[in-house]
Every structure is written in structure tokens, then in C-alpha cells.
Design an enzyme around this catalytic site. Structure first.
Site, PDB file in Angstrom:
ATOM      1  N   PRO A   2     -11.490  15.941  15.163  1.00 44.02           N
ATOM      2  CA  PRO A   2     -12.538  14.876  15.212  1.00 44.02           C
ATOM      3  C   PRO A   2     -13.118  14.790  13.785  1.00 44.02           C
ATOM      4  O   PRO A   2     -13.690  15.583  13.279  1.00 44.02           O
ATOM      5  CB  PRO A   2     -13.637  15.312  16.326  1.00 44.02           C
ATOM      6  CG  PRO A   2     -13.286  16.859  16.458  1.00 44.02           C
ATOM      7  CD  PRO A   2     -12.124  17.268  15.665  1.00 44.02           C
ATOM      8  N   GLU A   3     -12.718  13.475  13.306  1.00 43.02           N
ATOM      9  CA  GLU A   3     -13.614  12.918  12.103  1.00 43.02           C
ATOM     10  C   GLU A   3     -14.559  11.986  12.499  1.00 43.02           C
ATOM     11  O   GLU A   3     -15.112  11.952  13.662  1.00 43.02           O
ATOM     12  CB  GLU A   3     -12.508  12.297  10.973  1.00 43.02           C
ATOM     13  CG  GLU A   3     -11.351  13.248  10.696  1.00 43.02           C
ATOM     14  CD  GLU A   3     -10.216  12.967   9.823  1.00 43.02           C
ATOM     15  OE1 GLU A   3     -10.582  12.278   9.089  1.00 43.02           O
ATOM     16  OE2 GLU A   3      -9.175  13.326  10.185  1.00 43.02           O
ATOM     17  N   LYS A  58     -19.676  14.405  10.538  1.00 39.36           N
ATOM     18  CA  LYS A  58     -18.925  14.708  11.800  1.00 39.36           C
ATOM     19  C   LYS A  58     -19.515  15.701  12.905  1.00 39.36           C
ATOM     20  O   LYS A  58     -19.207  16.113  13.924  1.00 39.36           O
ATOM     21  CB  LYS A  58     -17.448  15.709  11.440  1.00 39.36           C
ATOM     22  CG  LYS A  58     -16.746  14.852  10.332  1.00 39.36           C
ATOM     23  CD  LYS A  58     -15.937  15.781   9.826  1.00 39.36           C
ATOM     24  CE  LYS A  58     -14.920  15.386   8.596  1.00 39.36           C
ATOM     25  NZ  LYS A  58     -14.144  16.427   7.976  1.00 39.36           N
ATOM     26  N   ARG A 278      -3.323  20.866   2.285  1.00 33.41           N
ATOM     27  CA  ARG A 278      -3.132  20.172   3.528  1.00 33.41           C
ATOM     28  C   ARG A 278      -2.035  19.336   3.659  1.00 33.41           C
ATOM     29  O   ARG A 278      -1.702  18.797   2.617  1.00 33.41           O
ATOM     30  CB  ARG A 278      -4.477  19.284   3.652  1.00 33.41           C
ATOM     31  CG  ARG A 278      -5.858  19.877   3.303  1.00 33.41           C
ATOM     32  CD  ARG A 278      -5.918  21.062   4.396  1.00 33.41           C
ATOM     33  NE  ARG A 278      -6.430  20.692   5.817  1.00 33.41           N
ATOM     34  CZ  ARG A 278      -7.411  20.171   6.230  1.00 33.41           C
ATOM     35  NH1 ARG A 278      -8.337  19.838   5.480  1.00 33.41           N
ATOM     36  NH2 ARG A 278      -7.342  19.781   7.361  1.00 33.41           N
TER      37      ARG A 278
END
Length: 290
Positions: A2-3, A58, A278
Site C-alpha cells: 500500500p502506497e 501511507k 529495489r
DNA sequence: CACTTGACCTGTCCGC
DNA sequence: TGCGGACAGGTCAAGT
């Protein structure tokens, strides 16, 4: 997962579902998920009424009667799902692919029993956290106080530039992931932002001009708005407050996860890199290291 | 100090 | 089919 857009989507959905309800009970299957003492839970949480829902970056914030608020960070795999007592969609024998399975399940870490239904905090990887804090002290909470500006706040750009200029040696991707520089972007939206702005993720911040930063800032706003419009993203774990799954990546991703597929702008095959530790997706033609 | 890496956890997917 | 290893959206502490 979830951003910012996903959390905002959950906030809007949950607002309609739980505002005005009273918390009758709270059950913690994984104690680390809820950072408060048993006494605080029984005295400050149980019995309180849900006043309103808020969001910062967030983080989801549930304001309670009695002057306290729950700060909820879903981290990687957290979900908040409401199951109303009279909601027949979960009835046995009616499986539905567009929804989460029966609740609670093996990933349920915290269960709030409210008037009229239950709110489940599910979290497969147990990274998510819920904190309790006095409402008046939210801005001073360690989770909140050092956050940078949000890309959807039109007035935040000057603050963003000021902050990012202190980190000239960072790659732009690492800078976009740093919540103290800009709050609300995660790995997916950072890649979407840099694709929109046509900037290579390994570009050092010091080599970007002010107008390029301006461009990146507005691209971040665009990327988040696209996500919001479609109700958040979905990989494996994202579901909206009523249990419906999101659909961002299916329809709107320009970068994230598109390795080997043609760039939506120029048709070049997209590639995957590792930047700032990432997985990072770019178009090698549109996003060149200068 | 500035920046990067490892740890936190569980699940899935891929190659052997 | 089974097994080991890499990887997954976030953030903090520890390391370079």
C-alpha cells in the site's frame, strides 16, 4: 504494497463503513502488530467511538472519541477489511474471485469488534503496525513528525526541493523512496514517476536541474492521481476496505512489473534493474543516464 | 555525516 | 514432487 493511493482508497471506503460505530472489543492475535499496553487498549480503545478517518502519507489515522487516535501503517502486506454483520457476500458457499476469502483468516493479526460488524487487520508478513496516540500529539508522533511534503499537495514543491537538495549524492530513486524527502511514494509509484518524467533512476540528485525536479514533482502527482482514480494497485495483497480487490497494475502501470514488454511511449522493450536495493523497471530508451 | 545494507516475516516462484 | 535460494509493495537499525 500500500502506497499513498491505496491508503487513501482504504480511508475513503472505511469512512463510509465505520464512522459513528463504537468499538466493543479488540483482539490481538499477534501482539507486536499493536503497539500499546493492555491497559491502554482496554481503557482508551475499547468503548471509544469512531469519529473520522484521516491519512498522512501511507498512514491511516482513525480518530476516536476520548481524544485518542489509531495510527495504522500497513507496510508491505497489511489489509483493513470491514465485514458487516449483515453482509451476505461472505456467506458460506458463495466464493467470489473479486473479493478476499473468508474472514478472519490465518493472516488476521488484530480484530476490532464494532457495533454492526468487525474490522480485520490482516497482515501476512507481520510488518504492519498500529499505534495509539493522543489526537493532539499526532504531528509530534515519530511516525509523522519527520515526513516530507506529499506530491498531491500543490504547495509542497518548494519544501521538496529544499529537502532533496540536501542529498545530492543520492540516486533520484532512493530520494523518492525517502519519506523525509517526499512522503507517500513507494517502489511502484517511484518507478511510475520516473517513467513519466523520463529520468533514469540512478541519476544523482545533484545532476538534476530545478526544472527537472519540478518535472519529477508533477510526475509524482500524476502517478498518484492515476492510482487514486483506479482505486489503488493490486499485486497479491491489496484489497479495499469492503474486501474488493484493486486493479491499478492491470490497467495503468507504465513501468512497474513490465520487464520485457513494450514501452507505452516508444515501444522499446522495458528492462529491470536493481536500484537502491529495489527492483526497478525502466524504458532504456526514454530513461537514459546522462 | 551521507548513504547503503540487513533485519523484520511469510509466501511464492523458479531452477535443479 | 522436493528443496534451496531469490524475491516481494516499507521502514528502521546497524554497518560502511
Amino acid at each position: 504494497m500500500p502506497e499513498l493511493p491505496e491508503v487513501e482508497t482504504i480511508r475513503r471506503g472505511l469512512t463510509d463503513l465505520i464512522v459513528g460505530r463504537r468499538i466493543l472489543n479488540m483482539d490481538c492475535a499477534w501482539r507486536k502488530s499493536f503497539q500499546a499496553t493492555d491497559a491502554e487498549i482496554s481503557q482508551l480503545v475499547v468503548g471509544a467511538q469512531v469519529i473520522s478517518l484521516d491519512r498522512r502519507a501511507k498512514m491511516l489515522i482513525i480518530h476516536l472519541s476520548g481524544g485518542n487516535s489509531l495510527l495504522i501503517h500497513l507496510r508491505m502486506t497489511g489489509q483493513l477489511v470491514w465485514r458487516g454483520d449483515d453482509d451476505a457476500r461472505w456467506a458460506a458457499g458463495h466464493p467470489n474471485d473479486s473479493m478476499v476469502g473468508d474472514l478472519p483468516d490465518r493472516t488476521t493479526r488484530v480484530t476490532f469488534t464494532l457495533t454492526g460488524g468487525k474490522l480485520y487487520f490482516n497482515d501476512q508478513r507481520k510488518f504492519g503496525r498500529i499505534r495509539l496516540t493522543p489526537t493532539v500529539a499526532i504531528d509530534a508522533d515519530p511516525w509523522v513528525q519527520s515526513l516530507g511534503p506529499e506530491p498531491l499537495d500543490a504547495t509542497g514543491y518548494v519544501d521538496f526541493v529544499q529537502r532533496i537538495r540536501h542529498h545530492g549524492g543520492m540516486s533520484i530513486k532512493a530520494a523518492l523512496l525517502d519519506q523525509q524527502i517526499v512522503a507517500g511514494l513507494g517502489n511502484i509509484y517511484a518507478d511510475e514517476t520516473l517513467w513519466l518524467a523520463q529520468v533514469h533512476p540512478e541519476t544523482r540528485v545533484r545532476s538534476l536541474t530545478d526544472s527537472e525536479l519540478q518535472n519529477i514533482w508533477s510526475a509524482a502527482g500524476q502517478a498518484l492521481n492515476l492510482g487514486l482514480k483506479s482505486g489503488g494497485s493490486t499485486l497479491k495483497n491489496y484489497v479495499q476496505a469492503d474486501g474488493t480487490k484493486g486493479n491499478y497494475l492491470d490497467k495503468f502501470a507504465n513501468a512497474y512489473g513490465r520487464v520485457g514488454q513494450p514501452c507505452h511511449r516508444c515501444g522499446t522493450e522495458m528492462i529491470k534493474l536493481k536500484v537502491a536495493g529495489r527492483g526497478t523497471y525502466i524504458c532504456p530508451n526514454c530513461q537514459r543516464l546522462v
